[in-house]
Scaffold this motif. Structure first.
Motif, PDB file in Angstrom:
ATOM      1  N   ASN A  70       0.820  -1.197   0.000  1.00 24.71           N
ATOM      2  CA  ASN A  70       0.000   0.000   0.000  1.00 24.71           C
ATOM      3  C   ASN A  70       0.858   1.252   0.000  1.00 24.71           C
ATOM      4  O   ASN A  70       0.367   2.344  -0.098  1.00 24.71           O
ATOM      5  CB  ASN A  70      -0.854  -0.054   1.274  1.00 24.71           C
ATOM      6  CG  ASN A  70      -1.970   0.934   1.254  1.00 24.71           C
ATOM      7  OD1 ASN A  70      -2.363   1.408   0.203  1.00 24.71           O
ATOM      8  ND2 ASN A  70      -2.479   1.250   2.427  1.00 24.71           N
ATOM      9  N   GLY A  71       2.162   1.085   0.149  1.00 29.35           N
ATOM     10  CA  GLY A  71       3.080   2.211   0.292  1.00 29.35           C
ATOM     11  C   GLY A  71       4.350   1.649   0.902  1.00 29.35           C
ATOM     12  O   GLY A  71       4.499   0.433   1.018  1.00 29.35           O
ATOM     13  N   PRO A  72       5.257   2.527   1.290  1.00 26.33           N
ATOM     14  CA  PRO A  72       6.533   2.031   1.843  1.00 26.33           C
ATOM     15  C   PRO A  72       6.353   1.215   3.119  1.00 26.33           C
ATOM     16  O   PRO A  72       7.166   0.328   3.411  1.00 26.33           O
ATOM     17  CB  PRO A  72       7.330   3.309   2.120  1.00 26.33           C
ATOM     18  CG  PRO A  72       6.471   4.458   1.767  1.00 26.33           C
ATOM     19  CD  PRO A  72       5.175   3.977   1.188  1.00 26.33           C
ATOM     20  N   THR A  73       5.319   1.507   3.903  1.00 27.39           N
ATOM     21  CA  THR A  73       5.050   0.709   5.099  1.00 27.39           C
ATOM     22  C   THR A  73       3.574   0.322   5.094  1.00 27.39           C
ATOM     23  O   THR A  73       2.806   0.845   4.302  1.00 27.39           O
ATOM     24  CB  THR A  73       5.339   1.519   6.395  1.00 27.39           C
ATOM     25  OG1 THR A  73       4.525   2.693   6.364  1.00 27.39           O
ATOM     26  CG2 THR A  73       6.803   1.908   6.511  1.00 27.39           C
ATOM     27  N   GLY A  74       3.190  -0.600   5.984  1.00 28.15           N
ATOM     28  CA  GLY A  74       1.772  -0.979   6.084  1.00 28.15           C
ATOM     29  C   GLY A  74       1.519  -2.380   5.568  1.00 28.15           C
ATOM     30  O   GLY A  74       2.453  -3.128   5.256  1.00 28.15           O
ATOM     31  N   PRO A  75       0.218  -2.744   5.463  1.00 27.59           N
ATOM     32  CA  PRO A  75      -0.109  -4.111   5.080  1.00 27.59           C
ATOM     33  C   PRO A  75       0.358  -4.438   3.659  1.00 27.59           C
ATOM     34  O   PRO A  75       0.299  -3.591   2.777  1.00 27.59           O
ATOM     35  CB  PRO A  75      -1.643  -4.165   5.170  1.00 27.59           C
ATOM     36  CG  PRO A  75      -2.108  -2.758   5.156  1.00 27.59           C
ATOM     37  CD  PRO A  75      -0.980  -1.919   5.675  1.00 27.59           C
ATOM     38  N   CYS A  76       0.822  -5.654   3.468  1.00 22.35           N
ATOM     39  CA  CYS A  76       1.339  -6.047   2.160  1.00 22.35           C
ATOM     40  C   CYS A  76       1.366  -7.577   2.077  1.00 22.35           C
ATOM     41  O   CYS A  76       1.091  -8.263   3.068  1.00 22.35           O
ATOM     42  CB  CYS A  76       2.742  -5.484   1.928  1.00 22.35           C
ATOM     43  SG  CYS A  76       3.943  -5.996   3.161  1.00 22.35           S
ATOM     44  N   GLY A  77       1.689  -8.080   0.921  1.00 23.97           N
ATOM     45  CA  GLY A  77       1.781  -9.524   0.785  1.00 23.97           C
ATOM     46  C   GLY A  77       1.890  -9.950  -0.658  1.00 23.97           C
ATOM     47  O   GLY A  77       1.816  -9.123  -1.578  1.00 23.97           O
ATOM     48  N   PRO A  78       2.040 -11.255  -0.883  1.00 23.54           N
ATOM     49  CA  PRO A  78       2.105 -11.764  -2.250  1.00 23.54           C
ATOM     50  C   PRO A  78       0.743 -11.644  -2.914  1.00 23.54           C
ATOM     51  O   PRO A  78      -0.284 -11.713  -2.231  1.00 23.54           O
ATOM     52  CB  PRO A  78       2.500 -13.228  -2.065  1.00 23.54           C
ATOM     53  CG  PRO A  78       2.026 -13.585  -0.699  1.00 23.54           C
ATOM     54  CD  PRO A  78       2.115 -12.323   0.128  1.00 23.54           C
ATOM     55  N   ASP A  79       0.734 -11.449  -4.229  1.00 21.23           N
ATOM     56  CA  ASP A  79      -0.556 -11.419  -4.907  1.00 21.23           C
ATOM     57  C   ASP A  79      -0.561 -12.365  -6.090  1.00 21.23           C
ATOM     58  O   ASP A  79       0.481 -12.859  -6.519  1.00 21.23           O
ATOM     59  CB  ASP A  79      -0.952  -9.991  -5.319  1.00 21.23           C
ATOM     60  CG  ASP A  79      -0.065  -9.405  -6.405  1.00 21.23           C
ATOM     61  OD1 ASP A  79       0.455 -10.157  -7.244  1.00 21.23           O
ATOM     62  OD2 ASP A  79       0.090  -8.168  -6.416  1.00 21.23           O
ATOM     63  N   SER A  80      -1.762 -12.645  -6.548  1.00 18.64           N
ATOM     64  CA  SER A  80      -1.932 -13.487  -7.718  1.00 18.64           C
ATOM     65  C   SER A  80      -2.821 -12.734  -8.690  1.00 18.64           C
ATOM     66  O   SER A  80      -3.934 -12.341  -8.352  1.00 18.64           O
ATOM     67  CB  SER A  80      -2.577 -14.814  -7.313  1.00 18.64           C
ATOM     68  OG  SER A  80      -2.699 -15.642  -8.452  1.00 18.64           O
TER      69      SER A  80
END
Ligand code: SER
Length: 410
Positions: free
Chosen positions: A162-172
């Motif tokens: 979502n930006g340099p910090t914050g929620p994130c993860g692998p996507d498909s």
């Protein structure tokens, strides 16, 4: 005879599909993010959900879906090409700590194939293949293999943040083949594979030190651009060629004599400006207002090219008495285009107020242009301008660099 679905029907099929699978439908949030939010505008369906993806319980439960209006300024220079719009809608579904990636991808497949009638042979998926910090997304890989969909693995292209910090993860990501012949190759090597849907497995939080902290309650966040999906389903080559832009592309050329990429930019920016205004923004020197100002001024710059700008003191000319030599004015923008846009986005906002805001900005810009011309006619500015000249013109006369360059190019 089979008819292709309209954009609205496509959105309705999406929301009904997820409602039938236990998802609560949320209304679209405003384009304007509240003060303190790291982003100015809602640029992805998940932006309003960020606190809930980080673990806060959502009042509507753990399965959600919506059609969220979004605005992307990062794509501004690409607007006019076949697939980029400034304001667009994103179809979204969320599992907030409920089901995982396998279920999400299976529903994705089912909706595209059974709900929208896309032949399964036209699908290709991409999955995160792992990097130095995180392993491959095996669960998603297996899900596609079970469904018999070809998969390509990548690194950077299949990591969402979502930006340099914050929620994130692998996507498909799910791609649909749009070429004339049978599907060929893989998405990374052939742009006839068009990405339609992104399923993000929000499993981590990126920390300030760039480390990854696993989320205690992983979620799935999916987003699918509505206009692009409708384009694929309607078998068109461009988001501008379908039902949404048909009235714009029909009514603007006889009015303003524009065509091609310029026409697309003018239609996109005016439509976007109407939505931004209805979300409460007025043109200004910074923040939300500056984005709106840029949209309107870019339209006017295109319309007034080649010295077609009008004197701010000249009253607007009725379209009926227009001659080719008469300068263009936003006063002539058909009210039905604004009304249809506000109606499409479900925005109960007066058409007359949108027009007032556009015309006030037109007058302001015309005034700046004529004052700017006077200043730039001085001998001091006849040669190449240096940084000091630009600073002086900006600080003393309020002339931004882009405007100076436009005036000097006339
Ligand atoms: N957050 C992802 C995106 O914007 C999926 O919603 O593409």
């Amino acid at each position: 005879m089979e008819t292709t679905p309209t954009t609205r029907q496509t959105a309705d099929t999406f929301t009904a599909f997820f409602r039938d699978r236990g998802h609560r439908l949320m209304p679209s949030a405003s384009l304007v993010r509240p003060p303190g939010d790291p982003v100015l505008f809602t640029a992805a369906g998940m932006h309003p959900l960020t606190p809930y993806l980080e673990g806060r319980p959502h009042p509507l439960g753990r399965r959600l879906a919506d059609v969220q209006r979004c605005l992307r300024t990062t794509d501004l220079e690409e607007v006019g090409d076949p697939t980029h719009l400034t304001v667009f809608e994103m179809l979204g579904s969320w599992s907030l700590g409920d089901y995982g990636s396998r279920q999400s991808l299976r529903w994705g497949y089912e909706l595209l194939v059974d709900g929208f009638g896309i032949g399964p042979e036209r699908l290709h998926a991409t999955v995160f293949g792992g990097d130095g910090q995180t392993g491959p997304d095996d669960e998603s890989l297996r899900a596609w293999q079970e469904l018999g969909v070809p998969v390509e693995t990548t690194r950077e292209d299949n990591w969402w943040s979502n930006g340099p910090t914050g929620p994130c993860g692998p996507d498909s990501e799910i791609f649909v083949w749009t070429g004339d012949g049978p599907p060929l190759g893989a998405p990374s090597g052939d742009d006839r594979w068009v990405e339609v849907w992104n399923h993000v497995m929000m499993r981590y939080r990126r920390l300030d030190d760039q480390g990854l902290q696993p989320l205690s309650r992983p979620s799935v966040d999916t987003g699918m651009g509505l206009e692009r999906l409708a384009m694929v389903l309607q078998g068109r080559r461009s988001v501008f060629d379908g039902d949404l832009f048909e009235p714009w592309l029909r009514l603007l050329p006889p009015l303003w004599g524009i065509e091609g990429t310029e026409l697309r930019i003018v239609a996109d920016h005016l439509r976007s400006a109407a939505v931004v205004i209805a979300d409460g923004v007025t043109p200004g020197a910074n923040g939300h207002g500056y984005v709106l100002r840029r949209l309107v001024r870019r339209v006017l710059t295109l319309l007034w090219r080649h010295g077609r700008d009008r004197d701010p003191n000249t009253p607007a000319t009725p379209a009926t008495s227009r001659t080719p030599a008469t300068p263009a004015t936003l006063a002539d923008l058909p009210a039905e285009l604004i009304a249809a846009t506000l109606d499409h986005f479900g925005l109960p906002y007066p058409v007359a107020r949108v027009r007032e805001v556009l015309l006030a900005e037109e007058r302001r810009f015309a005034g700046m242009l004529s004052r700017g011309r006077g200043v730039l006619a001085r001998p001091r500015f006849s040669g190449v301008l240096d940084a000091g000249d630009y600073a002086y013109l900006h600080d003393t006369h309020g002339l931004p660099r882009e405007l100076i360059d436009i005036l000097r190019a006339e």
